[in-house]
Design an enzyme around this catalytic site. Structure first.
Site, PDB file in Angstrom:
ATOM      1  N   CYS A 117      30.280  52.419  38.872  1.00  0.00           N
ATOM      2  CA  CYS A 117      28.908  52.823  38.530  1.00  0.00           C
ATOM      3  C   CYS A 117      28.752  52.694  37.019  1.00  0.00           C
ATOM      4  CB  CYS A 117      28.709  54.270  38.964  1.00  0.00           C
ATOM      5  SG  CYS A 117      27.169  54.957  38.360  1.00  0.00           S
ATOM      6  N   ASN A 151      36.079  43.065  31.780  1.00  0.00           N
ATOM      7  CA  ASN A 151      36.191  41.687  32.246  1.00  0.00           C
ATOM      8  C   ASN A 151      34.932  41.310  33.008  1.00  0.00           C
ATOM      9  OD1 ASN A 151      38.055  39.319  32.626  1.00  0.00           O
ATOM     10  ND2 ASN A 151      37.447  39.698  34.745  1.00  0.00           N
ATOM     11  N   GLU A 152      34.326  40.244  32.624  1.00  0.00           N
ATOM     12  CA  GLU A 152      33.170  39.712  33.349  1.00  0.00           C
ATOM     13  C   GLU A 152      32.269  40.810  33.916  1.00  0.00           C
ATOM     14  OE1 GLU A 152      34.696  36.838  36.206  1.00  0.00           O
ATOM     15  OE2 GLU A 152      34.798  35.309  34.662  1.00  0.00           O
ATOM     16  N   CYS A 157      24.601  49.164  40.590  1.00  0.00           N
ATOM     17  CA  CYS A 157      24.874  50.325  41.444  1.00  0.00           C
ATOM     18  C   CYS A 157      23.544  51.009  41.716  1.00  0.00           C
ATOM     19  CB  CYS A 157      25.823  51.264  40.700  1.00  0.00           C
ATOM     20  SG  CYS A 157      25.997  52.888  41.443  1.00  0.00           S
ATOM     21  N   CYS A 159      23.364  54.316  43.036  1.00  0.00           N
ATOM     22  CA  CYS A 159      23.588  55.736  43.337  1.00  0.00           C
ATOM     23  C   CYS A 159      22.453  56.567  42.727  1.00  0.00           C
ATOM     24  CB  CYS A 159      24.940  56.183  42.793  1.00  0.00           C
ATOM     25  SG  CYS A 159      24.950  56.386  41.008  1.00  0.00           S
ATOM     26  N   GLU A 309      38.372  31.823  29.445  1.00  0.00           N
ATOM     27  CA  GLU A 309      39.142  31.464  30.644  1.00  0.00           C
ATOM     28  C   GLU A 309      38.806  30.048  31.068  1.00  0.00           C
ATOM     29  OE1 GLU A 309      38.765  33.999  34.063  1.00  0.00           O
ATOM     30  OE2 GLU A 309      38.768  35.815  32.858  1.00  0.00           O
ATOM     31  N   TRP A 317      38.931  30.132  44.650  1.00  0.00           N
ATOM     32  CA  TRP A 317      37.735  30.734  45.226  1.00  0.00           C
ATOM     33  C   TRP A 317      36.693  29.714  45.702  1.00  0.00           C
ATOM     34  CZ3 TRP A 317      34.429  28.797  41.714  1.00  0.00           C
ATOM     35  CH2 TRP A 317      34.856  28.687  40.390  1.00  0.00           C
ATOM     36  N   GLU A 357      44.923  36.636  44.202  1.00  0.00           N
ATOM     37  CA  GLU A 357      44.915  35.411  43.390  1.00  0.00           C
ATOM     38  C   GLU A 357      46.267  34.710  43.340  1.00  0.00           C
ATOM     39  OE1 GLU A 357      42.984  36.649  39.757  1.00  0.00           O
ATOM     40  OE2 GLU A 357      41.037  36.206  40.652  1.00  0.00           O
ATOM     41  N   LYS A 358      47.036  34.871  44.405  1.00  0.00           N
ATOM     42  CA  LYS A 358      48.372  34.261  44.351  1.00  0.00           C
ATOM     43  C   LYS A 358      48.332  32.742  44.391  1.00  0.00           C
ATOM     44  CE  LYS A 358      49.410  35.449  49.199  1.00  0.00           C
ATOM     45  NZ  LYS A 358      48.258  36.372  49.343  1.00  0.00           N
TER      46      LYS A 358
END
Ligand code: GLA
Ligand code: ZN
Length: 669
Positions: A117, A151-152, A157, A159, A309, A317, A357-358
């Site tokens: 949140c 990160n990114e 949210c 709520c 990155e 993905w 993410e292997k």
């Protein structure tokens, strides 16, 4: 020269030693391999909260101490992340309010990442506290060179806390005056007038989801929520480590946060680039990536950015995660530097052994050693980047700008009517960016509120929302000698998403462009119309304005439908400049042909006088010229005079063959 954070190109990436805490010998191997690959930086701690604080108030920093010491010893700079991108299970369990609620009011369970949140005071307090501890602990650590915030950032949210925050935001935005909101949202329509701000909910499927003004307000609120979350994160860092710059990694084509606004709050823009190489569309990918680099570069007025990155091999993905051929990532990295990147970084250094993410590519694969194609490619690039350190901090001078305005993008997406096929605003902007890029002319990608005065040409594709005051700025720009090009649906709504009255284009722009737009037609995909410009016939795809020329010169006319013979391309001399209106959308070569005319008329020269060929792009940064072959075949370029090959430090001239993925980096003598 722009502000410089390093005096060399950063070559590194996300490094997650906490995933390898049971095998610390791997940490030493990491150091050996990083040096071997000419890696000089690593981003640590991105999702490390559960390792750093395994139980509330119980901390474990030894591993990070060790890693930072090792990094420093090996000359590897640390870009230290704050861990808010994923919270520990204990935190979610004890304080469920930190988890997001979806639009059905259902609270997410502990899962994934990026699902906190944005409003929760508890989460904000916990984030501030762990960030403070990190900053206190490492403020004097010599490896610490930059903060990577979370990160990114993304998502939203719904709520109760967020709904209440939204209402508070609305109160402020509309001066605590519900009548002002009702008027600006045009709420007399369908009896939607509110009596009180308390009656308003975020857009939701089970409620109001199509009201465009509500959607727009919500997106502005979400942007402001992310910014205030970010400010909360950096408060202790600013206090304890005032000299360490902060950034947060932005994403490609992420629509949820207005990066043009957010960029004002970071010291340095950084973004994550993942083009889908080698799927038959490399030229399109290269073009879009170029556009995005220029967009991110322009966010802080041309200041160099970080490529935070990229993948050294594949991602995990896409539906089909194709292995890109050797050379393409190197070429893409050179392209990033050419466009203003002062860093090339990977996601990630070492492939995860388990988890989601292997199979996401990394510099070090599960085999664990350096005898791999990817490792060799990365090493080669590292060696090359070391020869390009003189590019760091240098900027690009552009005489052309394309307006890609974030809020306009939102507005284009939320209105109902005309034509749904043609809403891909980015694609339309790239269409108008491409003619310049292909000709080696650098372009800035700016917002409608940026300064136009430094450009000879400003192109505003599909500028449907004209924030109040922009019409005056366009007028001043043209009056003072600028060339402003607009396309269909110019200036239909104002800042509040209310249609402008008195005819289109809005207000004074009817005089600036010397036109009046009476109607707008939408054409089915399989029923394109026809238009003629400069003796050539073009398809009218999807949408077109039916305009009257009031004093402007007619450069093109429609050749189909009941408006056949009416103008579709106009040029108006206004003050010392010209305003052009191109009233129809075309998916073919119209933008290219039109820009060719503009380039010739305004004598806009390419950055470097080099004969390029199809699929070969060039870009000048400072005094360095980058020439890059994105075509699937070798290409020949011609250098009319002698240059210095920056990498080989020798003279080059004449015909040069660039192999597939080949590039040349030169300087004039
Ligand atoms: C993003 C994230 C990374 C990682 C990569 C995978 O960019 O920031 O944490 O998930 O994608 O491609
Ligand atoms: Zn919330």
């Amino acid at each position: 020269m722009a502000k410089m954070f390093f005096d060399y190109i950063i070559h590194g990436g996300d490094y997650n030693p906490d995933q390898w805490i049971r095998t610390p010998e791997i940490w030493d191997e990491d150091m050996r391999l990083m040096k071997l690959a000419h890696i000089n930086s690593a981003t640590v701690g991105v999702f490390s909260w559960a390792t750093l604080e395994p139980e509330e108030g119980v901390y474990n920093f030894e591993w990070l101490d060790t890693i930072l010491d090792k990094m420093h010893l090996n000359g590897i700079a640390a870009i230290l992340a704050t861990p808010s991108g994923a919270r520990p299970a204990w935190l979610a369990e004890k304080y469920p309010e930190v988890l997001r609620k979806d639009e059905n009011g259902i609270r997410r369970k502990f899962s994934d990442r990026h699902n906190h949140c944005l409003t929760s005071p508890v989460y904000r307090e916990k984030v501030r506290s762990i960030n403070r501890i990190l900053a206190e602990r490492y403020k004097n650590h010599p490896a610490l060179k930059m903060w990577h915030i979370s990160n990114e950032y993304s998502g939203e949210c719904r709520c109760e806390l967020c709904c209440e925050a939204f209402r508070k935001w609305l109160r402020e935005y509309y001066h605590n005056d519900i009548d002002e909101l009702n008027f600006k949202w045009w709420n007399a329509f369908w009896s939607h007038s509110f009596n009180d701000f308390d009656q308003i909910n975020p857009p939701e499927k089970n409620g109001e989801d199509s009201a465009s003004a509500l959607n727009l307000a919500w997106q502005r609120f979400i942007t402001d929520s992310h910014i205030s979350f970010f400010e909360n994160e950096i408060a202790p860092l600013r206090e304890i480590t005032p000299d360490i710059p902060v950034t947060t990694n932005f994403m490609k084509r992420y629509n949820g946060i207005d990066y043009q606004k957010f960029a004002n709050y970071v010291d340095l823009v950084s973004w994550d680039s993942y083009p889908a190489w080698d799927k038959g569309k490399n030229l399109d990918e290269a073009l879009e990536t170029a556009f995005l680099h220029d967009f991110f570069r322009s966010l802080k007025n041309g200041q160099p950015f970080f490529l935070m990155e990229s993948t050294p091999s594949l991602v995990n993905w896409q539906d089909v995660n194709k292995l890109p051929k050797s050379g393409i990532h190197e070429l893409a990295s050179i392209q990033a530097v050419a466009h203003g990147a002062d860093s090339i970084q990977y996601f990630q250094w070492r492939k995860s052994r388990g988890g989601d993410e292997k199979f996401q590519g990394a510099v070090i694969d599960h085999c664990g050693h350096e005898n791999t194609r990817v490792f060799r490619n990365v090493t080669r690039l590292g060696e090359t980047l070391e020869k390009l350190n003189s590019a760091v901090g240098s900027e690009t001078e552009s005489r052309v700008a394309v307006i890609y305005d974030w809020e306009n993008g939102w507005a284009v997406n939320v209105f109902r009517g005309y034509n749904n096929i043609c809403r891909d605003y980015v694609k339309e902007c790239i269409k108008w960016y491409a003619p310049f890029y292909k000709r080696g002319i650098s372009v800035d990608v700016i917002s409608m509120q940026d300064d136009y005065s430094k450009y000879d040409i400003v192109i505003a594709p599909f500028l449907y929302m004209l924030k109040n005051g922009t019409e005056k700025r366009i007028e001043e720009y043209v009056e003072n000698g600028g060339n402003f090009v607009a396309t269909y649906l110019l200036g239909i709504v104002d800042t509040d998403d209310l249609c402008r009255l008195g005819g289109f284009p809005a207000a004074n722009l009817k005089e600036v462009f010397g036109i009046w737009c009476e109607e707008t037609d939408s054409l089915p995909e399989d029923m394109p119309g026809k238009a003629e410009f400069n003796g050539k016939t073009y398809e009218v795809n999807h949408i077109c304005d039916i305009i009257h020329a009031n004093g402007s010169k007619i450069l093109g006319r429609y050749k189909s439908n009941f408006y056949s013979g009416m103008p579709c391309v106009t040029e108006n001399e206004f003050g010392k400049g010209k305003a052009y209106y191109t009233a129809f959308r075309n998916d073919g070569t119209f933008a290219d042909d039109f820009c060719e005319m503009l380039i010739a008329e305004n004598a806009v020269a390419a950055d470097a006088d080099i004969k390029l060929s199809d699929g070969v792009f060039s870009r000048k940064r400072g005094d360095i010229i980058f020439i890059m072959n994105f075509a699937e075949e070798e290409r020949i370029i011609v250098l009319d005079k002698e240059y210095t090959d920056t990498l080989k430090n020798e003279s080059v001239s004449g015909k040069i063959t660039l192999p597939v993925c080949g590039y040349l980096i030169i300087k004039a003598h």
